[in-house]
Scaffold this active site. Structure first.
Site, PDB file in Angstrom:
ATOM      1  N   ARG A 191      52.968  98.176  65.030  1.00 24.77           N
ATOM      2  CA  ARG A 191      51.990  98.386  66.094  1.00 24.77           C
ATOM      3  C   ARG A 191      51.311  99.749  65.960  1.00 24.77           C
ATOM      4  NH1 ARG A 191      56.618  97.410  70.452  1.00 24.77           N
ATOM      5  NH2 ARG A 191      57.354  96.192  68.676  1.00 24.77           N
TER       6      ARG A 191
ATOM      7  N   LYS B  34      67.093 100.193  59.425  1.00 26.07           N
ATOM      8  CA  LYS B  34      67.526  98.806  59.583  1.00 26.07           C
ATOM      9  C   LYS B  34      68.904  98.620  58.960  1.00 26.07           C
ATOM     10  CE  LYS B  34      63.029  96.452  59.508  1.00 26.07           C
ATOM     11  NZ  LYS B  34      63.154  95.847  60.850  1.00 26.07           N
TER      12      LYS B  34
ATOM     13  N   GLU C 294      56.987 100.196  63.813  1.00 24.32           N
ATOM     14  CA  GLU C 294      55.915 100.919  63.104  1.00 24.32           C
ATOM     15  C   GLU C 294      54.650 100.075  62.942  1.00 24.32           C
ATOM     16  OE1 GLU C 294      58.141  99.141  61.638  1.00 24.32           O
ATOM     17  OE2 GLU C 294      56.847  98.023  60.257  1.00 24.32           O
TER      18      GLU C 294
ATOM     19  N   ASP D  15      61.294 102.013  63.908  1.00 25.47           N
ATOM     20  CA  ASP D  15      61.198 100.671  63.321  1.00 25.47           C
ATOM     21  C   ASP D  15      60.089  99.841  63.987  1.00 25.47           C
ATOM     22  OD1 ASP D  15      61.777  98.633  61.613  1.00 25.47           O
ATOM     23  OD2 ASP D  15      63.644  98.017  62.599  1.00 25.47           O
TER      24      ASP D  15
ATOM     25  N   ASP E  49      59.478  98.119  54.782  1.00 28.84           N
ATOM     26  CA  ASP E  49      59.903  98.578  56.113  1.00 28.84           C
ATOM     27  C   ASP E  49      61.418  98.782  56.142  1.00 28.84           C
ATOM     28  OD1 ASP E  49      60.225  99.180  58.757  1.00 28.84           O
ATOM     29  OD2 ASP E  49      59.715  97.166  59.520  1.00 28.84           O
TER      30      ASP E  49
HETATM   31  N1  BES Z   1      58.665  94.186  60.339  1.00 24.30           N
HETATM   32  C1  BES Z   1      59.507  94.191  61.479  1.00 24.30           C
HETATM   33  C2  BES Z   1      59.576  92.820  62.166  1.00 24.30           C
HETATM   34  C3  BES Z   1      60.327  91.756  61.422  1.00 24.30           C
HETATM   35  C4  BES Z   1      61.701  91.802  61.329  1.00 24.30           C
HETATM   36  C5  BES Z   1      59.658  90.699  60.877  1.00 24.30           C
HETATM   37  C6  BES Z   1      62.382  90.804  60.660  1.00 24.30           C
HETATM   38  C7  BES Z   1      60.336  89.683  60.224  1.00 24.30           C
HETATM   39  C8  BES Z   1      61.702  89.744  60.108  1.00 24.30           C
HETATM   40  C9  BES Z   1      59.009  95.186  62.508  1.00 24.30           C
HETATM   41  O1  BES Z   1      58.453  96.339  61.984  1.00 24.30           O
HETATM   42  C10 BES Z   1      60.199  95.597  63.311  1.00 24.30           C
HETATM   43  O2  BES Z   1      61.078  96.198  62.751  1.00 24.30           O
HETATM   44  N2  BES Z   1      60.193  95.291  64.596  1.00 24.30           N
HETATM   45  C11 BES Z   1      61.282  95.617  65.449  1.00 24.30           C
HETATM   46  C12 BES Z   1      60.703  96.076  66.763  1.00 24.30           C
HETATM   47  C13 BES Z   1      61.722  96.671  67.693  1.00 24.30           C
HETATM   48  C14 BES Z   1      62.227  97.977  67.139  1.00 24.30           C
HETATM   49  C15 BES Z   1      61.068  96.884  69.028  1.00 24.30           C
HETATM   50  C16 BES Z   1      62.138  94.368  65.628  1.00 24.30           C
HETATM   51  O3  BES Z   1      61.581  93.275  65.686  1.00 24.30           O
HETATM   52  O4  BES Z   1      63.353  94.495  65.651  1.00 24.30           O
HETATM   53 ZN    ZN Z   2      57.611  96.182  60.157  1.00 25.02          ZN
HETATM   54 MN    MN Z   3      59.904  97.807  61.558  1.00 26.91          MN
END
Ligand code: BES
Ligand code: ZN
Ligand code: MN
Length: 495
Positions: free
Chosen positions: A352, A278, A350, A348, A271
């Site tokens: 869901r 990111k 993704e 990001d 990711d």
């Molecule tokens: N895989 C990430 C969530 C994550 C981040 C898990 C760091 C463990 C450590 C997920 O895909 C993500 O990027 N979520 C975003 C959502 C936001 C854009 C609404 C997040 O948590 O920042």
């Molecule tokens: Zn993710």
């Molecule tokens: Mn993500």
């Protein structure tokens, strides 16, 4: 590592180490006393000399007196009055740590002395086996031989009483299968993202199905996903050279009419965040964004090994989230398999998206319950840290069963509310919903998004972002929540 149960006394099995409990005030347990007598008071002598206070979590090794004889490990349990699951868990991890660091290949443990009042021998065997098995796990595939110090421990003998034997045997078999499942999950999680991509997860599912007669693997490629209208999975995968996959691993252990329990795992094999890229720090850890999928595969392995009398379907929804000329953009509107449209405001978010099409797809199995498992939100780590996963769902009985299984396995989960009011945060000006709900309550709004695709069955969502792996010096996959889900499934068998 092999685990076995015996009713022979602690001084009998051929072993390089024997482990017995030591309480505060230098008190041995019943089996420790017997061992001491067999050794003409050698153990009591060491204790009298004040070498150990028997604090919970302490260990003392009395070396073997001669070649071929066994060393003795005194496992501290603290005061008798605090003898509880908590002190035993501490003692088990301390013992496990010592055992895997020693050059011993066989250990006999006086299990009965470690059993607190009112606890089942089954619980204790599970706790011991998972502590020792977890401590002995190494991921060395890519390490040179010189650098790897192998774990020498091969055989763990659990000494129990005759009344305990049957339950201990059963728990030991269960715990070994759970351990094997969790180690499979850890191996998949730790493997690098140039090796683990969607088709590699598909191959893992096929491989499991080749090994176990009762497992059947189905893999949908991008052509089939297009036919199904899986617009969300395809949107996430379209920026990668390595196309997405939707994978089902069906285990039939009960009759055809028995509705299955379906597990759906998020399998983002890397990711980057996509176009909503990111920041660079610790981005390597986003190889762990497939730990939900790895959990599902590990659970299916354990279920098949234990031949559980249930129907269970493991589903993996997998893509690689990359920035690219063909990648989806913030502002894109997609149509999901359910027909609902989504405005992607952040690429990001993704997880869901790959999950929502999978949740629609599994309606075809007419499930009794659906549980999805996902490293879904950083917000979950802010809310709950690294001790517990989050659980949310549309069915109280299912959520409660997961909470109970979490406590029993010490792979805990804590409920967050999924109230109607939070749904408003997902409003989009241009589509049926947006894929993000703003800063507040990020874990809850992610679950709100999923809930719109899970209306046809009892459903629960586990956000494992905080528990699936460790960062820093001990970086590595934990194998959680395989123990929690296996406890839940075993509880369903017992019902
Ligand atoms: N895989 C990430 C969530 C994550 C981040 C898990 C760091 C463990 C450590 C997920 O895909 C993500 O990027 N979520 C975003 C959502 C936001 C854009 C609404 C997040 O948590 O920042
Ligand atoms: Zn993710
Ligand atoms: Mn993500």
């Amino acid at each position: 590592m092999r685990f076995s149960v015996t009713t022979s006394p602690i001084d009998k099995p051929k072993a390089s180490l024997r482990a017995v409990a030591l309480f505060h005030k230098r008190k041995l347990g019943i089996h420790g006393e017997a061992l001491d007598q067999a050794l003409d008071g050698r153990v009591a002598g060491v204790i009298k000399a004040g070498e150990s206070d028997g604090d919970a979590g302490s260990t003392l090794l009395i070396p073997a007196p001669a070649k071929g004889a066994a060393g003795i490990v005194l496992v501290g349990l603290g005061p008798r009055k605090d003898f509880s699951r908590k002190s035993v868990r501490k003692a088990c991890s301390a013992l496990a740590k010592l055992l895997v660091e020693r050059p011993a290949d066989t250990v006999a443990i006086a299990v009965d002395d470690l059993l607190p009042p009112d606890q089942s021998i089954g619980w204790l065997v599970h706790t011991l086996v998972s502590a020792i098995g977890d401590a002995g796990y190494r991921f060395t595939t890519y390490k040179g031989k010189e650098e790897v110090k192998p774990v020498r421990l091969k055989t763990v003998i659990l000494c129990v009483t005759e009344e305990q034997e049957a339950e201990a045997e059963r728990a030991c078999a269960e715990a070994e299968a759970i351990l094997a499942g969790a180690q499979h999950t850890r191996d998949l999680g730790n493997a690098p993202p140039n090796v683990i991509y969607p088709e590699a997860l598909a191959e893992d599912a096929r491989e499991l199905a080749r090994k176990h007669k009762k497992l059947k693997a189905t893999v949908l490629d991008e052509k089939e996903l297009k036919k199904l209208g899986a617009g969300a999975i395809l949107a996430v995968g379209q920026g990668s050279e390595r196309p997405p996959r939707l994978i089902a691993l069906e285990y039939s252990g009960a009759g055809k009419d028995d509705a299955p329990i379906v597990l759906v795992g998020k399998g983002i094999t890397f990711d980057t965040g996509g176009i909503s890229l990111k920041p660079g720090e610790a981005m390597d850890e986003m190889k762990y964004d497939m730990c939900g999928a790895a959990t599902v595969l590990g659970v299916m392995k354990a279920v098949a090994e234990l031949k559980l009398p249930l129907n269970v379907i493991g589903v993996v929804t997998s893509a690689e989230n990359m920035p690219d000329g063909r990648a989806c953009r913030p502002g894109d509107i997609i149509t999901t398999m359910s027909g609902q449209t989504v405005e992607i405001l952040n690429t990001d978010a993704e997880g869901r998206l790959v999950l929502c099409d999978a949740l629609t797809w599994v309606e075809r199995f007419k499930p009794k319950a659906v549980i999805d498992i996902a490293t879904l939100t950083g917000a979950c780590i802010v809310a709950l840290g690294h001790q517990t996963s989050a659980v949310l769902g549309n069915n109280e009985e299912l959520v409660d069963a997961l909470k109970t299984a979490g406590i029993a396995s010490h792979d805990r989960t804590w409920e967050l509310p999924l109230w109607e009011e939070y749904q408003e945060q997902l409003k989009s000006n241009f589509a049926d919903m947006a894929n993000i709900g703003g800063r507040p309550a990020g874990t809850i709004t992610a679950a709100c998004f999923l809930s719109r695709f899970a209306e046809e069955y009892p459903w629960a969502h586990l956000d494992i972002a905080g528990v699936a792996w460790k960062s820093g010096k001990e970086k590595g996959a934990t194998g959680r929540p395989v123990p929690l889900l296996m406890r839940y499934l075993l509880d369903q068998v017992a019902r």
